[in-house]
Design a protein around this motif. Sequence first.
Motif, PDB file in Angstrom:
ATOM      1  N   ILE A 119       0.886  -1.171   0.000  1.00 40.64           N
ATOM      2  CA  ILE A 119       0.000   0.000   0.000  1.00 40.64           C
ATOM      3  C   ILE A 119       0.916   1.211   0.000  1.00 40.64           C
ATOM      4  CG2 ILE A 119      -1.787   1.281   1.220  1.00 40.64           C
ATOM      5  CD1 ILE A 119      -2.671  -1.367   2.473  1.00 40.64           C
ATOM      6  N   HIS A 120       0.984   1.922  -1.107  1.00 37.97           N
ATOM      7  CA  HIS A 120       1.925   3.031  -1.226  1.00 37.97           C
ATOM      8  C   HIS A 120       1.648   4.076  -0.158  1.00 37.97           C
ATOM      9  CE1 HIS A 120       4.226   6.370  -2.992  1.00 37.97           C
ATOM     10  NE2 HIS A 120       4.945   5.397  -3.552  1.00 37.97           N
ATOM     11  N   THR A 153       1.564   7.169  -0.210  1.00 36.77           N
ATOM     12  CA  THR A 153       0.736   8.311  -0.595  1.00 36.77           C
ATOM     13  C   THR A 153      -0.738   7.957  -0.749  1.00 36.77           C
ATOM     14  OG1 THR A 153       1.131   7.922  -2.953  1.00 36.77           O
ATOM     15  CG2 THR A 153       2.667   9.392  -1.807  1.00 36.77           C
ATOM     16  N   ALA A 154      -1.074   6.670  -0.646  1.00 35.97           N
ATOM     17  CA  ALA A 154      -2.479   6.262  -0.712  1.00 35.97           C
ATOM     18  C   ALA A 154      -3.180   6.607   0.596  1.00 35.97           C
ATOM     19  CB  ALA A 154      -2.583   4.767  -0.995  1.00 35.97           C
ATOM     20  N   ILE A 165      -6.087   5.396   2.986  1.00 39.50           N
ATOM     21  CA  ILE A 165      -6.919   4.237   3.262  1.00 39.50           C
ATOM     22  C   ILE A 165      -7.674   4.484   4.565  1.00 39.50           C
ATOM     23  CG2 ILE A 165      -6.977   1.727   3.474  1.00 39.50           C
ATOM     24  CD1 ILE A 165      -5.625   2.640   0.906  1.00 39.50           C
ATOM     25  N   ILE A 191      -1.636  -1.419  -3.926  1.00 41.59           N
ATOM     26  CA  ILE A 191      -2.304  -0.125  -4.034  1.00 41.59           C
ATOM     27  C   ILE A 191      -1.257   0.896  -4.462  1.00 41.59           C
ATOM     28  CG2 ILE A 191      -3.732   1.590  -2.879  1.00 41.59           C
ATOM     29  CD1 ILE A 191      -5.014  -1.168  -2.882  1.00 41.59           C
ATOM     30  N   TYR A 192      -1.395   1.449  -5.649  1.00 37.95           N
ATOM     31  CA  TYR A 192      -0.422   2.381  -6.219  1.00 37.95           C
ATOM     32  C   TYR A 192      -0.538   3.772  -5.587  1.00 37.95           C
ATOM     33  CZ  TYR A 192       1.147  -0.556 -10.176  1.00 37.95           C
ATOM     34  OH  TYR A 192       1.717  -1.519 -10.967  1.00 37.95           O
ATOM     35  N   PRO A 193       0.405   4.665  -5.932  1.00 41.75           N
ATOM     36  CA  PRO A 193       0.376   6.028  -5.378  1.00 41.75           C
ATOM     37  C   PRO A 193      -0.925   6.758  -5.679  1.00 41.75           C
ATOM     38  CG  PRO A 193       2.501   5.615  -6.407  1.00 41.75           C
ATOM     39  CD  PRO A 193       1.630   4.440  -6.742  1.00 41.75           C
ATOM     40  N   CYS A 216      -3.972   6.565  -4.546  1.00 43.84           N
ATOM     41  CA  CYS A 216      -5.295   5.945  -4.451  1.00 43.84           C
ATOM     42  C   CYS A 216      -6.001   6.389  -3.170  1.00 43.84           C
ATOM     43  CB  CYS A 216      -5.177   4.424  -4.472  1.00 43.84           C
ATOM     44  SG  CYS A 216      -4.681   3.743  -6.074  1.00 43.84           S
ATOM     45  N   ILE A 217      -7.336   6.364  -3.225  1.00 43.69           N
ATOM     46  CA  ILE A 217      -8.158   6.686  -2.067  1.00 43.69           C
ATOM     47  C   ILE A 217      -9.162   5.557  -1.867  1.00 43.69           C
ATOM     48  CG2 ILE A 217      -9.802   8.306  -1.043  1.00 43.69           C
ATOM     49  CD1 ILE A 217      -8.568  10.489  -2.816  1.00 43.69           C
ATOM     50  N   THR A 266      -9.979   5.733  -7.111  1.00 43.32           N
ATOM     51  CA  THR A 266     -10.821   6.127  -5.982  1.00 43.32           C
ATOM     52  C   THR A 266     -11.915   5.083  -5.795  1.00 43.32           C
ATOM     53  OG1 THR A 266     -10.447   8.483  -6.418  1.00 43.32           O
ATOM     54  CG2 THR A 266     -12.331   7.906  -5.040  1.00 43.32           C
TER      55      THR A 266
END
Length: 209
Positions: free
Chosen positions: A94-95, A97-98, A100, A112-114, A116-117, A135
């Motif tokens: 889970i990057h 910058t995501a 969660i 989970i790439y950079p 994401c929300i 998203t």
Amino acid sequence: MKTLAIIGSGDLGQQLSRYALSDLHYSNVVFFDDFSKEKIVNNIPVIGKTKDIEEAFELKKFDELLIGIGYKHLAEKKIIFEKFQAKIPFGKIIHSTALIDSTAIVEKGTVIYPGCIIDAQAVIKENVVLNIGCTIAHDTIIGSHSFLSPRVAVAGFTTIKEQCFLGINSTIIDNINITAKTQIGAGSLVIKSIDKKGLYIGSPVRFIR
């Protein structure tokens, strides 16, 4: 820190290796690849083929496993995952910058790439890839072995079943169900539930084949 093994040293596998190392999820990465003839890919060793994975794990050459096989091979991703899930621990990236939500669930084998929300009560099932900037709204389920391309937007109370592919910039409105093995084309808009697998494109989407 742990060593991550990635099945597949192609473009996706190389992306996963970069995030694993640069975002400090793992200290080392190794590849397994049935098709590459290279011994080193982007300074990462290719230490065997899929048939060698169990022995390598027993020899403590890695700690956790991820599958770096692209969206054109989702059925194969499922087969490989189910082959190893009871034998070898799957990792998760889970990057940093995501975003969660604390009530969201992200299951094993998922990346989970950079940017994401993932909103409240959302569930990302096993062996999923969410590419850059996806998203996922509240109370939505993304099914196992699915692949969401960059900037996919999925509204709340939606269920996407396993082995689905959502193209870049596609949008799914709320309260939608999408059946397994469905492909949604780039830039498409889904406003009704889909109960027949196949390829859908357009705004709103129409069945292609």
